[in-house]
Motif scaffolding. Structure first.
Motif, PDB file in Angstrom:
ATOM      1  N   GLU A   1       1.885 -10.477   2.349  1.00  0.00           N
ATOM      2  CA  GLU A   1       0.578 -11.134   2.345  1.00  0.00           C
ATOM      3  C   GLU A   1      -0.343 -10.762   1.186  1.00  0.00           C
ATOM      4  OE1 GLU A   1      -1.015 -10.369   6.205  1.00  0.00           O
ATOM      5  OE2 GLU A   1       0.247 -11.892   7.163  1.00  0.00           O
ATOM      6  N   ALA A   2      -0.014  -9.755   0.399  1.00  0.00           N
ATOM      7  CA  ALA A   2      -0.821  -9.369  -0.764  1.00  0.00           C
ATOM      8  C   ALA A   2      -2.269  -9.075  -0.361  1.00  0.00           C
ATOM      9  CB  ALA A   2      -0.778 -10.463  -1.829  1.00  0.00           C
ATOM     10  N   ARG A   3      -2.440  -8.039   0.438  1.00  0.00           N
ATOM     11  CA  ARG A   3      -3.770  -7.669   0.945  1.00  0.00           C
ATOM     12  C   ARG A   3      -4.577  -6.893  -0.101  1.00  0.00           C
ATOM     13  NH1 ARG A   3      -4.258  -7.260   6.609  1.00  0.00           N
ATOM     14  NH2 ARG A   3      -2.984  -8.872   7.587  1.00  0.00           N
ATOM     15  N   ALA A   4      -5.888  -7.051  -0.041  1.00  0.00           N
ATOM     16  CA  ALA A   4      -6.817  -6.267  -0.861  1.00  0.00           C
ATOM     17  C   ALA A   4      -7.747  -5.501   0.066  1.00  0.00           C
ATOM     18  CB  ALA A   4      -7.620  -7.179  -1.785  1.00  0.00           C
ATOM     19  N   ASP A   5      -8.176  -4.315  -0.369  1.00  0.00           N
ATOM     20  CA  ASP A   5      -9.002  -3.466   0.490  1.00  0.00           C
ATOM     21  C   ASP A   5     -10.183  -2.880  -0.287  1.00  0.00           C
ATOM     22  OD1 ASP A   5      -9.841  -2.092   2.751  1.00  0.00           O
ATOM     23  OD2 ASP A   5      -8.562  -0.355   2.337  1.00  0.00           O
ATOM     24  N   PRO A   6     -11.074  -3.731  -0.809  1.00  0.00           N
ATOM     25  CA  PRO A   6     -12.252  -3.209  -1.515  1.00  0.00           C
ATOM     26  C   PRO A   6     -13.260  -2.617  -0.539  1.00  0.00           C
ATOM     27  CG  PRO A   6     -12.403  -5.576  -1.308  1.00  0.00           C
ATOM     28  CD  PRO A   6     -11.052  -5.196  -0.775  1.00  0.00           C
ATOM     29  N   ASP A   7     -14.188  -1.845  -1.075  1.00  0.00           N
ATOM     30  CA  ASP A   7     -15.248  -1.242  -0.260  1.00  0.00           C
ATOM     31  C   ASP A   7     -16.309  -2.305   0.027  1.00  0.00           C
ATOM     32  OD1 ASP A   7     -17.174   0.240   0.965  1.00  0.00           O
ATOM     33  OD2 ASP A   7     -17.514   1.627  -0.698  1.00  0.00           O
TER      34      ASP A   7
END
Length: 327
Positions: A93-99
């Motif tokens: 799924e190519a997840r991103a986890d920015p603040d």
């Protein structure tokens, strides 16, 4: 920026003993195709084949991959039912986890008491964190469960907003986590509540109301221009996630009942050049509704969605315009 989880992919390939694996990437990740191919080939000894055709969503899943490979790794999207049942296909799924702590706290100041949370698949993992922050700010937060095309709670597709619909009566507004207008516009048309977009990378907060109104004006003009049409090309897409051939057949009968001509054409990649040979007055796409809504200026004749065609034919009214969602 995105976690592609290449270690898990390599383990899956080796555990299942695949000798040849096809990889399919959306346009935004194709620059990584060669790096991914090298890493997977080196860590698994499998032959890696890159699928080069355009890919914009899970509906573009290359269903015929077994002609070229033992298995398929599809990047960037979650499965659309019944794709999750194919044991030889792996979705990454190519997840991103920015603040997002500060941006969500600031967004809370602009939000009403009861809020629905939505996200594209890249940011759907941020929903629990955003929910906790908003609840800490005194909000009542709802995360809807979509229909069978929706894999995660709160997830929105460009053609499906059922997660928003499921909590629409409970909320006063929605907060969408993601970039651009493509996905939140679909939800805004379906939910008919204020739709605020929070970009998780920049922290920008904005409404899509103006974009929605611009789109509605354009669609009204296209529908009006199609009302005089006497012949229609009804387009069916070969892709499994967009194939609505039965809907096309129903629509063709309705067109003919009104004394007009209708022709059914089946196409894999829909575009202006592919339609040029067909001399009709208007086109109707039963494929992804965004082909008509977002790209209509590219076509020499009016391009309609299914629900828009029904308005042009007098089968429904413009008031209460409905987005042509794929269910």
């Amino acid at each position: 920026m995105f976690d592609l989880d290449l270690g898990s992919i390599a383990s899956w390939i080796k555990e299942r003993g695949y000798g040849t694996v096809a990889v399919q990437l959306p346009e935004g990740l194709k620059a990584d195709a060669l790096r991914i191919s090298d890493l997977l080939a080196e860590s698994t000894s499998a032959k890696i084949i890159i699928l080069g055709d355009p890919c914009y969503g899970a509906c573009d899943l290359f269903a015929d991959h077994r002609r070229y490979a033992d298995a398929l790794v599809h990047f960037g999207h979650s499965p659309i039912h019944p794709q999750e049942n194919d044991e030889d296909v792996m979705f990454i799924e190519a997840r991103a986890d920015p603040d997002i702590d500060d941006p969500v706290k600031k967004a809370a100041e602009r939000l009403p008491k009861k809020v629905g949370l939505l996200a594209t698949v890249q940011y759907v993992g941020l929903i629990p964190k955003a929910k906790a922050i908003l609840e800490g700010a005194g909000k009542e937060v709802f995360v809807g469960k979509g229909d069978r095309r929706i894999f995660h709670p709160g997830q929105v597709l460009g053609c499906n907003f059922s997660a928003a619909e499921s909590v629409n009566d409970d909320v006063e507004a929605f907060l969408y986590l993601g970039e651009g207008d493509f996905h939140p516009l679909a939800a805004a048309f379906g939910a008919k509540k204020e739709m605020l977009v929070l970009n998780p990378l920049t922290g920008e907060l904005r409404s899509v109301d103006d974009a929605k109104e611009r789109m509605l004006r354009k669609r009204f003009a296209v529908i009006e221009s199609a009302k005089a049409a006497e012949s229609f090309l009804v387009i069916v897409c070969m892709k499994a996630g967009q194939d609505r051939s039965s809907s096309a057949d129903v629509l063709i009968e309705k067109i003919k009942e009104r004394g007009k001509k209708a022709y059914k054409v089946v196409i894999n990649e829909i575009g202006p050049d592919a339609l040029l040979p067909y001399r009709v007055d208007a086109y109707i796409s039963t494929a992804c509704p965004r082909i008509a809504m977002d790209d209509s200026a590219r076509y020499p004749k009016p391009m309609l969605t299914v629900t828009e065609a029904e308005i042009a034919l007098g089968l429904r009214e413009w008031e209460g315009y409905e987005f042509d969602a794929i269910r």
